[in-house]
Design an enzyme around this catalytic site. Structure first.
Site, PDB file in Angstrom:
ATOM      1  CG  HIS A 205      -0.177   6.541   5.820  1.00 56.20           C
ATOM      2  ND1 HIS A 205       0.880   7.038   6.538  1.00 56.20           N
ATOM      3  CD2 HIS A 205       0.138   5.247   5.545  1.00 56.20           C
ATOM      4  CE1 HIS A 205       1.790   6.087   6.695  1.00 56.20           C
ATOM      5  NE2 HIS A 205       1.364   4.984   6.109  1.00 56.20           N
TER       6      HIS A 205
ATOM      7  CD  GLN B 178       2.971   5.788   3.240  1.00 59.16           C
ATOM      8  OE1 GLN B 178       2.073   5.271   2.589  1.00 59.16           O
ATOM      9  NE2 GLN B 178       3.889   5.076   3.861  1.00 59.16           N
TER      10      GLN B 178
ATOM     11  CB  CYS C 177       4.822   2.034   8.105  1.00 57.34           C
ATOM     12  SG  CYS C 177       4.373   3.618   7.367  1.00 57.34           S
ATOM     13  CG  LEU C 178       6.333   1.063   2.064  1.00 59.32           C
ATOM     14  CD1 LEU C 178       5.783   1.335   0.671  1.00 59.32           C
ATOM     15  CD2 LEU C 178       7.436   0.016   2.005  1.00 59.32           C
TER      16      LEU C 178
ATOM     17  CG  HIS D 122      -1.076   0.978   7.400  1.00 60.29           C
ATOM     18  ND1 HIS D 122      -0.177   0.502   8.335  1.00 60.29           N
ATOM     19  CD2 HIS D 122      -0.355   1.826   6.618  1.00 60.29           C
ATOM     20  CE1 HIS D 122       1.018   1.036   8.122  1.00 60.29           C
ATOM     21  NE2 HIS D 122       0.932   1.853   7.077  1.00 60.29           N
ATOM     22  CD  GLU D 123      -1.458   2.312   2.790  1.00 64.36           C
ATOM     23  OE1 GLU D 123      -1.052   3.484   2.747  1.00 64.36           O
ATOM     24  OE2 GLU D 123      -0.715   1.346   3.039  1.00 64.36           O
TER      25      GLU D 123
ATOM     26  N   GLY E   6       0.842  -1.196   0.000  1.00 63.41           N
ATOM     27  CA  GLY E   6       0.000   0.000   0.000  1.00 63.41           C
ATOM     28  C   GLY E   6       0.870   1.236   0.000  1.00 63.41           C
TER      29      GLY E   6
HETATM   30  O1  K1U Z   1       1.512   2.336   3.931  1.00 62.14           O
HETATM   31  C1  K1U Z   1       2.588   1.792   3.949  1.00 62.14           C
HETATM   32  O2  K1U Z   1       3.514   2.257   4.567  1.00 62.14           O
HETATM   33  C2  K1U Z   1       2.778   0.492   3.194  1.00 62.14           C
HETATM   34  C3  K1U Z   1       2.715  -0.717   4.100  1.00 62.14           C
HETATM   35  C4  K1U Z   1       1.284  -1.209   4.144  1.00 62.14           C
HETATM   36  C5  K1U Z   1       0.897  -2.174   5.218  1.00 62.14           C
HETATM   37  C6  K1U Z   1       1.684  -3.247   5.570  1.00 62.14           C
HETATM   38  C7  K1U Z   1       1.277  -4.133   6.552  1.00 62.14           C
HETATM   39  C8  K1U Z   1       0.090  -3.936   7.183  1.00 62.14           C
HETATM   40  C9  K1U Z   1      -0.686  -2.856   6.852  1.00 62.14           C
HETATM   41  C10 K1U Z   1      -0.287  -1.990   5.856  1.00 62.14           C
HETATM   42  C11 K1U Z   1       3.640  -1.776   3.525  1.00 62.14           C
HETATM   43  O3  K1U Z   1       3.456  -2.217   2.441  1.00 62.14           O
HETATM   44  S1  K1U Z   1       4.963  -2.307   4.515  1.00 62.14           S
HETATM   45  C12 K1U Z   1       5.728  -3.583   3.516  1.00 62.14           C
HETATM   46  C13 K1U Z   1       4.970  -4.857   3.455  1.00 62.14           C
HETATM   47  O4  K1U Z   1       4.062  -5.055   4.237  1.00 62.14           O
HETATM   48  C14 K1U Z   1       5.305  -5.882   2.449  1.00 62.14           C
HETATM   49  C15 K1U Z   1       6.397  -5.751   1.643  1.00 62.14           C
HETATM   50  C16 K1U Z   1       6.684  -6.741   0.697  1.00 62.14           C
HETATM   51  C17 K1U Z   1       5.883  -7.831   0.566  1.00 62.14           C
HETATM   52  C18 K1U Z   1       4.804  -7.962   1.375  1.00 62.14           C
HETATM   53  C19 K1U Z   1       4.496  -6.985   2.325  1.00 62.14           C
HETATM   54 ZN    ZN Z   2       2.377   3.204   6.289  1.00 63.15          ZN
END
Ligand code: K1U
Ligand code: ZN
Length: 173
Positions: free
Chosen positions: A141, A51, A95-96, A137-138, A46
């Site tokens: 944000h 972000q 979270c990225l 989560h998004e 996401g």
């Molecule tokens: O919003 C963001 O920062 C993105 C975040 C979204 C998210 C992850 C986990 C739970 C709720 C929301 C991410 O994508 S973190 C990276 C991640 O979860 C992932 C990366 C590679 C493969 C699979 C998952």
């Molecule tokens: Zn996030």
């Protein structure tokens, strides 16, 4: 398409409430394409416009984790949660904008969301599983809220200090 820079916490732009998008046009579609490219590149499931420093109510997501499976990119403009289940679900979130930090967060297991898609069409869908966790989560944000805001203050402070250190190191190169 252009890869955008993802802001790292702490950053005041991640704490602002994003403003609604008045019209879906080519600029918005280009921004959504950039966000999807940036999300897949990260990689993530996401990404919300704040972000990448854009304080508008736009998010993208694709919770298909299996690389062999067909991708399911989604673009949500002005999303609103119209119903949440009483049943809760715990997921270890990342979270990225807070790289390499993970914590369990409890949220409604299912949500119904209403939004405008990239063609300007009104949509409404019920999400469950990882899709429900991700869309909440998004949307957080878009409201200036991070998953660490659900944690106890000490844990949140520890993660914030780690991120400050990471940002100092990255700035030094
Ligand atoms: O919003 C963001 O920062 C993105 C975040 C979204 C998210 C992850 C986990 C739970 C709720 C929301 C991410 O994508 S973190 C990276 C991640 O979860 C992932 C990366 C590679 C493969 C699979 C998952
Ligand atoms: Zn996030």
């Amino acid at each position: 398409m252009t890869l955008r820079n993802i802001l790292i916490h702490p950053d005041p732009r991640l704490k602002k409430k994003a403003t609604p998008i008045a019209a879906v046009n080519d600029d918005i579609r280009r921004l959504a394409d950039d966000m999807l490219e940036t999300m897949y590149d990260a990689p993530g499931i996401g990404l919300a416009a704040p972000q990448i420093g854009i304080t508008e109510r736009l998010l993208v997501m694709d919770c298909v984790k299996d690389e062999e499976a067909t991708p399911e990119p989604m673009v949500l403009i002005n999303p609103e949660i119209t119903w949440s289940s009483e049943a809760l679900n715990v997921y270890e979130e990342g979270c990225l904008s807070i790289p390499e930090q993970y914590a369990e967060v409890e949220r409604p297991a299912e949500v119904e969301v209403q939004w405008t898609d990239e063609k300007g069409k009104q949509r409404r869908e019920r999400f469950d599983g990882l899709w429900a966790t991700c869309v909440q989560h998004e949307i957080d944000h878009l409201n200036g809220k991070l998953f660490i805001d659900y944690l106890k203050p000490l844990r949140r402070q520890m993660i914030t200090r780690k991120m400050q250190k990471l940002k100092r190191e990255r700035a030094r190169g």
